[in-house]
Design a protein around this motif. Structure first.
Motif, mmCIF file in Angstrom:
data_model
loop_
_atom_site.group_PDB
_atom_site.id
_atom_site.type_symbol
_atom_site.label_atom_id
_atom_site.label_comp_id
_atom_site.label_asym_id
_atom_site.label_seq_id
_atom_site.Cartn_x
_atom_site.Cartn_y
_atom_site.Cartn_z
ATOM 1 N N GLY A 158 0.828 -1.183 0.000
ATOM 2 C CA GLY A 158 0.000 0.000 0.000
ATOM 3 C C GLY A 158 0.867 1.238 0.000
ATOM 4 N N GLN A 159 0.195 2.396 0.015
ATOM 5 C CA GLN A 159 0.902 3.667 -0.050
ATOM 6 C C GLN A 159 1.430 4.112 1.307
ATOM 7 N N GLY A 160 0.900 3.590 2.364
ATOM 8 C CA GLY A 160 1.363 3.940 3.694
ATOM 9 C C GLY A 160 0.465 4.946 4.395
ATOM 10 N N THR A 161 0.493 4.897 5.721
ATOM 11 C CA THR A 161 -0.257 5.850 6.532
ATOM 12 C C THR A 161 0.623 6.268 7.711
ATOM 13 N N GLN A 162 0.638 7.562 7.990
ATOM 14 C CA GLN A 162 1.534 8.098 9.014
ATOM 15 C C GLN A 162 0.948 7.893 10.408
ATOM 16 N N VAL A 163 1.800 7.398 11.297
ATOM 17 C CA VAL A 163 1.456 7.298 12.717
ATOM 18 C C VAL A 163 2.486 8.109 13.494
ATOM 19 N N THR A 164 2.014 9.060 14.285
ATOM 20 C CA THR A 164 2.898 9.889 15.087
ATOM 21 C C THR A 164 2.473 9.794 16.544
ATOM 22 N N VAL A 165 3.431 9.418 17.387
ATOM 23 C CA VAL A 165 3.161 9.283 18.822
ATOM 24 C C VAL A 165 3.960 10.346 19.553
ATOM 25 N N SER A 166 3.271 11.230 20.227
ATOM 26 C CA SER A 166 3.946 12.318 20.943
ATOM 27 C C SER A 166 4.225 11.891 22.382
ATOM 28 N N SER A 167 5.319 12.426 22.913
ATOM 29 C CA SER A 167 5.707 12.063 24.284
ATOM 30 C C SER A 167 5.071 12.998 25.300
#
Length: 123
Positions: free
Chosen positions: A114-123
């Motif tokens: 697939g094209q990908g999906t962004q996952v961002t986890v903030s601290s």
């Protein structure tokens, strides 16, 4: 034409959860295994989890064991991600392969992406 479409990425605080989904279409695609990989900036693409098309078996990378759960039904699969950590931040890719072996986890083992999906986890 084979298509894998991911969705469900986003921004979440550490300790939170996200659920990614992957929809598969294409008459000529008969995968044995569906998997998820991730790639953080400046790093190589790494294996996250895999599941047999039948849903009978799953396989997880050590960093996500006990936190991530991969499931599937019909032409979709879902990656439930709990207890997320900042180091889980990456672009997450759904992939499929005709090889039967769940434990072959290099990107080259997979045939479709697939094209990908962004996952961002903030601290």
């Amino acid at each position: 034409q084979v298509q894998l479409v991911e969705s469900g990425g986003g921004l979440v605080q550490a300790g939170g959860s996200l659920r990614l989904s992957c929809a598969v279409s294409g008459r000529t695609f008969s995968p044995s295994v569906m998997g998820w990989f991730r790639q953080a900036p400046g790093k190589e693409r790494e294996f996250v989890a895999a599941i047999r098309w039948s849903g009978s078996s799953t396989y997880y990378a050590d960093p996500v064991k006990g936190r991530f759960t991969l499931s599937r039904d019909n032409a979709k699969n879902w990656l439930q991600m709990n207890s997320l950590k900042p180091e889980d931040t990456a672009v997450y890719y759904c992939a499929g392969k005709t090889l039967w072996d769940l434990t072959r986890t290099t990107p080259d083992d997979y045939d479709y992406w697939g094209q990908g999906t962004q996952v961002t986890v903030s601290s």
